[in-house]
Design a protein around this motif. Structure first.
Motif, mmCIF file in Angstrom:
data_model
loop_
_atom_site.group_PDB
_atom_site.id
_atom_site.type_symbol
_atom_site.label_atom_id
_atom_site.label_comp_id
_atom_site.label_asym_id
_atom_site.label_seq_id
_atom_site.Cartn_x
_atom_site.Cartn_y
_atom_site.Cartn_z
ATOM 1 N N THR A 39 0.843 -1.183 0.000
ATOM 2 C CA THR A 39 0.000 0.000 0.000
ATOM 3 C C THR A 39 0.882 1.237 0.000
ATOM 4 O O THR A 39 2.108 1.148 0.105
ATOM 5 C CB THR A 39 -0.968 0.013 1.203
ATOM 6 N N THR A 157 -3.036 -2.702 -3.218
ATOM 7 C CA THR A 157 -4.232 -2.036 -2.711
ATOM 8 C C THR A 157 -4.180 -0.540 -3.012
ATOM 9 O O THR A 157 -3.107 0.013 -3.279
ATOM 10 C CB THR A 157 -4.373 -2.231 -1.193
ATOM 11 N N ALA A 166 -7.325 -0.822 2.179
ATOM 12 C CA ALA A 166 -6.090 -1.486 2.592
ATOM 13 C C ALA A 166 -6.143 -1.940 4.045
ATOM 14 O O ALA A 166 -5.641 -3.017 4.379
ATOM 15 C CB ALA A 166 -4.898 -0.546 2.384
#
Length: 226
Positions: A39, A157, A166
């Protein structure tokens, strides 16, 4: 199984080597790490390119590797990296419109660098409620099933600045890697990302500082840090 081609756009030797180092460091942390989520704080920090490269790197090591494109809000962002007839994806499976095998695409890149076992699950149809889909038992059981099939699973994500997707996915994985662009993300935002992930009860494996000034001695495209 449907087929796609990873375009492998302008991947320098330095980036490939850094992906190998990242792969090794993830593997050395714990031999049981199989599902890793990536992420970032904001968009355009280079996260998607990194996730493709690390998945490819695992495949080159002989591992059956899967990349899940889990940005269901802006699914078109993956298109620049993939060629192929992609008709359905993750959203379609999570909403009961197809079977799991229908959304797993095999990379058949002809350049000889992608490995024989590089697979991809695209995001599918754009969704207005991704966090609800990721909170479902269908998604949780899907990850359990995929763990039985694949040796390495990488989940890309959306950035965490504006959406919670996420943080919903993170606890379902074996660990999380944060991607931060050098010189673009300030300290407070990076700390907020870290604290939010910690609150989700996930395991943070490390941070990638991406797009580092390559004119500085000793740097390649990205660096991984504990």
């Amino acid at each position: 199984m449907q087929e796609i081609v990873y375009k492998n756009l302008n991947t320098s030797f330095g980036i490939k080597e850094e992906a190998k180092k990242l792969r090794a460091r993830i593997s050395f942390k714990d031999e049981n790490i199989k599902t890793v989520m990536f992420t970032s704080c904001i968009g355009s920090e280079g996260k998607i390119k990194i996730t493709f490269e690390i998945t490819k790197s695992f495949a080159e090591l002989g591992k059956k590797s899967l990349l899940i494109g889990a940005d269901l809000r802006t699914p078109d962002i993956y298109n620049k990296y993939i060629d192929g007839n992609i008709s359905i994806g993750l959203t379609d499976y999570l909403t009961g419109q197809c079977e799991l095998d229908d959304i797993i695409y095999k990379n058949v890149s002809g350049d000889g660098t992608a490995g024989k076992e590089f697979y991809y699950i695209p995001p599918g149809t754009i969704s207005d409620n991704p966090s609800e889909l990721f909170s479902s038992d269908v998604f949780r059981f899907m990850l359990i099933k995929l763990r039985e099939i694949f040796d390495a699973i990488v989940i890309d994500t959306p950035p965490m600045e504006k959406v919670v997707d996420a943080t919903v996915i993170a606890p379902l994985t074996d660990g999380v890697v944060e991607v931060i662009e050098s010189g673009k993300v300030n300290y407070k935002l990076a700390q907020d990302l870290n604290e939010t992930l910690k609150a989700s009860d996930c395991r943070i494996l490390g941070v990638i500082l991406d797009k580092v000034d390559k004119s500085k001695k000793g740097y390649h495209h990205f660096k991984y840090s504990k």
